[in-house]
Design an enzyme around this catalytic site. Structure first.
Site, short mmCIF file in Angstrom:
data_model
loop_
_atom_site.label_atom_id
_atom_site.label_comp_id
_atom_site.label_asym_id
_atom_site.label_seq_id
_atom_site.Cartn_x
_atom_site.Cartn_y
_atom_site.Cartn_z
N GLU A 1 29.10 -28.70 -24.57
CA GLU A 1 28.80 -27.37 -25.10
C GLU A 1 29.31 -27.19 -26.53
OE1 GLU A 1 28.32 -24.67 -21.14
OE2 GLU A 1 30.37 -25.14 -21.73
N GLU B 1 26.13 -30.77 -14.65
CA GLU B 1 26.79 -29.68 -13.93
C GLU B 1 25.75 -28.98 -13.08
OE1 GLU B 1 29.01 -26.94 -16.34
OE2 GLU B 1 29.85 -28.53 -17.61
#
Length: 956
Positions: free
Chosen positions: A418, A488
């Site tokens: 991220e 994820e």
């Protein structure tokens, strides 16, 4: 606002990785050269700013007798009973102004001091290095008054040459640690901000002619069964592997027959790298990782990752983990069928990777990089797209790769997490590809796959994953040709995650889909004397993200959650299904490499949940992907006419490194006959006597029709219940406002339903009570009819529900709730032993189970709906036996749903005098909408007409 420190601390805001440290190298333990651990109790002084104190403490002879003490490894905010500040939790928001590279003047700074003597046998020749394995977030180091340098990169190793500074006794090691630095902008990783020296500090002797850096290349050719070994070394030497009769010079290659390393068969060969001055033990695993035919292949075979993301965490020590805690993680993973781990979002303690090599886990090793907070400004000024920061990014990549490059378990290097996109990430990918072309590169944020070897996503919904599997998802040509993983998914926050079995079905259906990694391994609760476990906001943080930090498959003390038990069942390496009527079981080997020779199989036959006979089952040693049908024995002769079923288990045939013989690896259940439903003729009639009505063993209030007792058992009247304390997944993620059913339920008023009595009718063979259940201020409602009948000994309640109005949301639950004055032990026939919900019930095994009421509760850190048992045929508690028509969900607790809903921590729940029991005809699914999709439509509990019944009798 921008803050500046004084010139003496300018390095804190310097975007460079630091100065003075040695180049990164492989992490290893020497057979010859001694080492001295400097872990232990250090003197400690905390200052409010980066330049509040002078550097005199680094000088020999400085009197630190009045200083406090802290443990190293450790975080100072987790020591001193709050005297040294508090932890801060944010998901992605920086807890300081975003003004890169500047940080606040209010910058907690910890001066650490350690005085040590060299052992009497410490060699006088050669040199020495001082090694720090992890310091958050910026450190400046002195030894015996000489400054060594400073560094950033909290979860990465840094070494300094110190041999020329050492003396036999009274060495003074001084370390100044700043909580905030320019490096903090690169470490915004959805976790607690915890300053300190949290990994080992070690002094290493480096002998003359000793080993420097080295790179073990050990490939495997699956077509010939041979491995090729070459060890490149900075210092010339020889490599020996006795088991393979290998004795070669460094830099030379040799090819021999070997057993390959895989996560299922983690074969390691012991070797030695010997130079003129030192010997270093090697643990060599032969394996080859390639991208071929659009698939991730190891040793010629595509791999299906059944993984988890793992932050390092201990509920008392934070990220300061010892070896046994790391081993406990690996053992729990192996025992729950996991085969892969992503080291989110930084390289772990190097000992953890040794354990992955030894026990067998595929690893995505992730760089210490995340800049998630820049999303708040549309990634403006993001360091990964700013050339000034590129040296720091490359330094972090190099320190990860060089430290960890000799681990066969690592199949991917991950650039970070991220951090948006940018030139810095491209530079990292290019450097890694050049340095280690024998592994693949991962980064989720690169959706166009410019820099990566795999298409990776987070929390893609099931329907999108289905399209990706069919290659109908579009994207660049390169992306369409790459394999897909969910780095994820299945957000394990609170009760859940739901929908894992549906994801796994997709992963196994399409070749392109190569599995995923659950978020995440452990709840990051901080042990707290009043709250039990604290989470975000419990330390008075200015900004925080609450219990979003509690999203693990294990609780903070590493007790497995129901989510981990469910995941173990979903990803079983052996699939067992059967045809109970014809006595046939079909066994499929779902492993990628190993056959079934390590497993033993057993069958058992149950009648009404009790095993009446069992035995061994001969199953061939099926190769990966193979299936076989095996005939079960003739059903045992038993005079009982109850419900029959078969259970087949796959067990470890022998002890292994990670579990003992007879550990259950997989299981399957299938019916051998239909369940007889509870029924009886309604022979008794209701009798009105003054203010009461009697019917068989029961007594009712004549005015309201409310049940008062059954026999000698007092009962708080059962009535329709549709509310559950919203789970974290019910509450949903803030960016999914249209489907956050926990919020929509509360808006509709389902937590405050009103019950209007319409009539009480005592007929010839039944007592009928009609009601309307509805929330205030709304026109929707549920017409509910309770019909009571009896045969004199038993009592049957039939419930009929008809929705009225325009119901635009599903119901949380549908059933009846009542209270018992006394109840403790519970026995039931149905799903167990743990909780289950419509989309989390794969691991629910039908059987006879026992528990206490307290043990039925699942201790989620933020209290919420929990503890339901699925597919219950009957339950006994508090002197009652309750049978269902059809099967039902059962919950019992010592507080009301409303009290559960109001609690923020477990310690807010105070047991009352009443045990509240829910008998539910239906439950809404769970999903993983706390950071992913909600329940799939097939798990919705729609507001539609329903009928269900329960039969009550006393057990005394």
């Amino acid at each position: 606002m921008s803050y500046r420190t004084s010139p003496s601390a300018d390095y804190v805001e310097d975007v460079s990785p630091g100065r003075g440290a040695l180049p990164p190298r492989a992490w290893y333990a020497s057979s010859d050269a001694p080492s001295l651990s400097l872990n232990g109790s250090w003197r400690f002084r905390l200052s409010a700013t980066a330049d509040a104190e002078d550097d005199a403490f680094a000088e020999p002879g400085y009197d630190a007798g009045g200083w406090a003490e802290v443990a190293v490894p450790g975080h100072w905010v987790l020591q001193g009973d709050g005297a040294f500040g508090s932890p801060i939790y944010t998901n992605h928001l920086y807890p300081f102004p975003v003004d890169p590279p500047h940080v606040p003047t209010e910058n907690p700074t910890g001066d650490h001091l350690r005085v040590f003597d060299l052992p009497s046998d410490w060699p006088s020749d050669g040199g020495a290095v001082l090694r720090f394995d992890g310091v958050e977030s910026c450190a400046r180091v002195w030894l015996n008054g000489t400054e060594l340098g400073e560094f950033k990169g909290s979860r990465l190793p840094h070494e300094f040459a110190v041999g020329h500074l050492l003396k036999p006794g009274g060495n003074v090691l001084a370390v100044r640690v700043h909580q905030w630095s320019a490096g903090s902008y690169l470490e915004d990783q959805d976790q607690w901000w915890l300053p300190g020296i949290f990994r080992d500090v070690t002094l290493l002797h480096r002998p003359a002619g000793g080993v420097g850096d080295f790179f073990v290349h050990a490939s495997y050719d699956h077509t010939t069964g041979e491995g090729t070994l070459r060890v490149d070394s900075d210092v010339d030497g020889r490599v020996t592997v006795p088991a393979l009769d290998i004795d070669i010079a460094t830099g030379e290659s040799v090819t021999v027959a070997v057993e390959p390393w895989t996560a299922e068969t983690p074969k390691l060969y012991d070797g030695v790298l010997a130079t003129e001055g030192e010997r270093v033990p090697l643990r060599i695993g032969f394996r080859t990782v390639v991208l071929e035919d659009g698939l991730i292949k190891v040793n010629g075979r595509a791999v299906l990752f059944k993984g988890v993301n793992r932050h390092e965490w201990h509920h008392e020590k934070g990220r300061a983990l010892d070896l046994e805690t790391m081993r406990e993680d690996v053992l729990l993973m192996k025992r729950h069928n996991l085969n892969a781990v992503r080291t989110s979002h930084y390289p772990p303690h190097p000992a953890f990777l040794d354990l992955c090599d030894e026990y067998g886990l595929w690893v995505i090793d992730e760089c210490d990089l995340e800049t998630h907070g820049f999303t708040e400004q549309d990634w403006r000024d993001n360091p990964v797209d700013d050339d000034r920061w590129t040296p720091a990014l490359l330094d972090r990549a190099a320190r990860m790769v060089e430290r960890d490059k000799n681990h066969p378990s690592i199949v991917f290097w991950s650039l970070g997490n991220e951090a948006g996109t940018g030139r810095g990430l491209t530079a990292m990918a290019e450097w890694i590809h050049d340095r280690d072309p024998e592994r693949l590169v991962h980064y989720e944020g690169d959706w166009n796959c410019r820099d990566t070897d795999v298409y990776s996503r987070m929390y893609a919904f099931h329907d999108e994953v289905d399209k990706i599997g069919q290659r109908l998802d579009g994207g660049t040509r390169k992306r369409r040709e790459l394999p897909f993983i969910q780095c994820e998914y299945g957000h394990a926050m609170g009760n859940g995650p739901g929908g894992l079995a549906d994801y796994q079905e997709l992963f196994e259906k399409y070749e392109r889909l190569q599995g995923g990694f659950i978020w995440e391994w452990i709840d990051h609760g901080v042990k707290h004397p009043e709250l039990g476990y604290a989470y975000g906001g419990d330390f008075g943080e200015e900004l925080h993200d609450g219990n979003f930090v509690c999203d693990g498959l294990v609780f903070p003390d590493r007790t497995p959650s129901p989510g981990l038990v469910e995941y173990k069942k979903v990803i079983e390496p052996v699939h067992i299904e059967g045809d109970g009527a014809n006595g046939i079981v079909r066994v499929t080997n779902k492993q990628d490499f190993a056959d079934l020779s390590a497993l033993a199989f057993e069958w058992s036959c149950q009648v009404d949940g009790e095993t009446v006979e069992s035995g061994a089952l001969a199953v061939p040693a099926l190769a990966p992907g193979e299936s076989a049908e095996v005939k079960l024995p003739e059903p045992p002769v038993d005079g009982r006419g109850g419900e029959r079923q078969w259970t087949v288990r796959a067990l470890l045939a022998d002890d292994t490194l990670w579990a003992a013989k007879d550990h259950v690896v997989a299981w399957g259940q299938f019916a051998a006959g239909a369940r007889p439903l509870p029924s009886f003729p309604a022979t008794d009639r209701p009798v009105r006597e003054a203010d009461r009505i009697t019917l068989g063993p029961a007594e009712f209030d004549a005015r309201t029709g409310a049940l008062r007792s059954i026999g000698d058992v007092e009962v708080s009247a059962p009535r329709l219940d549709v509310w559950r304390a919203p789970t974290d997944n019910d509450a949903g993620a803030e960016w999914q406002t249209d489907t956050r059913y926990g919020m929509l339920w509360r808006t509709l008023g389902l937590h405050r339903m009103r019950h209007r009595l319409v009539s009480v009718e005592a007929g010839d063979d039944a007592l009928t009570v009609r009601t309307r259940v509805a929330p205030a201020a709304r026109e929707v409602g549920l017409d509910t009819v309770y019909r009571w009948t009896s045969d004199g000994e038993r009592l049957r309640l039939s419930v009929s529900v008809t929705p009225e109005g325009d119901w635009t949301v599903p119901l949380p639950r549908l059933g009846v709730r009542f209270g018992l004055a006394q109840a403790d032990r519970v026995e039931w026939f149905g799903g167990g032993p743990g909780e289950a919900y419509p989309d989390t019930r794969t691991a629910s095994m039908i059987g006879r189970w026992q528990s206490s009421v307290d043990e039925l509760q699942t201790p989620y850190l933020r209290p919420q709906e929990n503890g339901a048992r699925a597919d219950v045929r009957w339950v006994e508690l508090g002197g009652l036996r309750i049978e269902g028509d059809p099967e039902f969900w059962f919950t019992a607790r010592r507080w009301t749903t409303e009290q559960l809903d109001a609690a923020r921590h477990r310690t807010d729940l105070t047991p009352g005098d009443t045990v509240w029991v829910n008998l539910d005809h239906g439950q809404h699914g769970i999903g993983s909408q706390s950071c992913g999709p909600g329940p799939l439509p097939q798990y919705f509990l729609k507001a539609e007409p329903a009928e269900f019944a329960f039969v009550f009798s006393t057990t005394t």
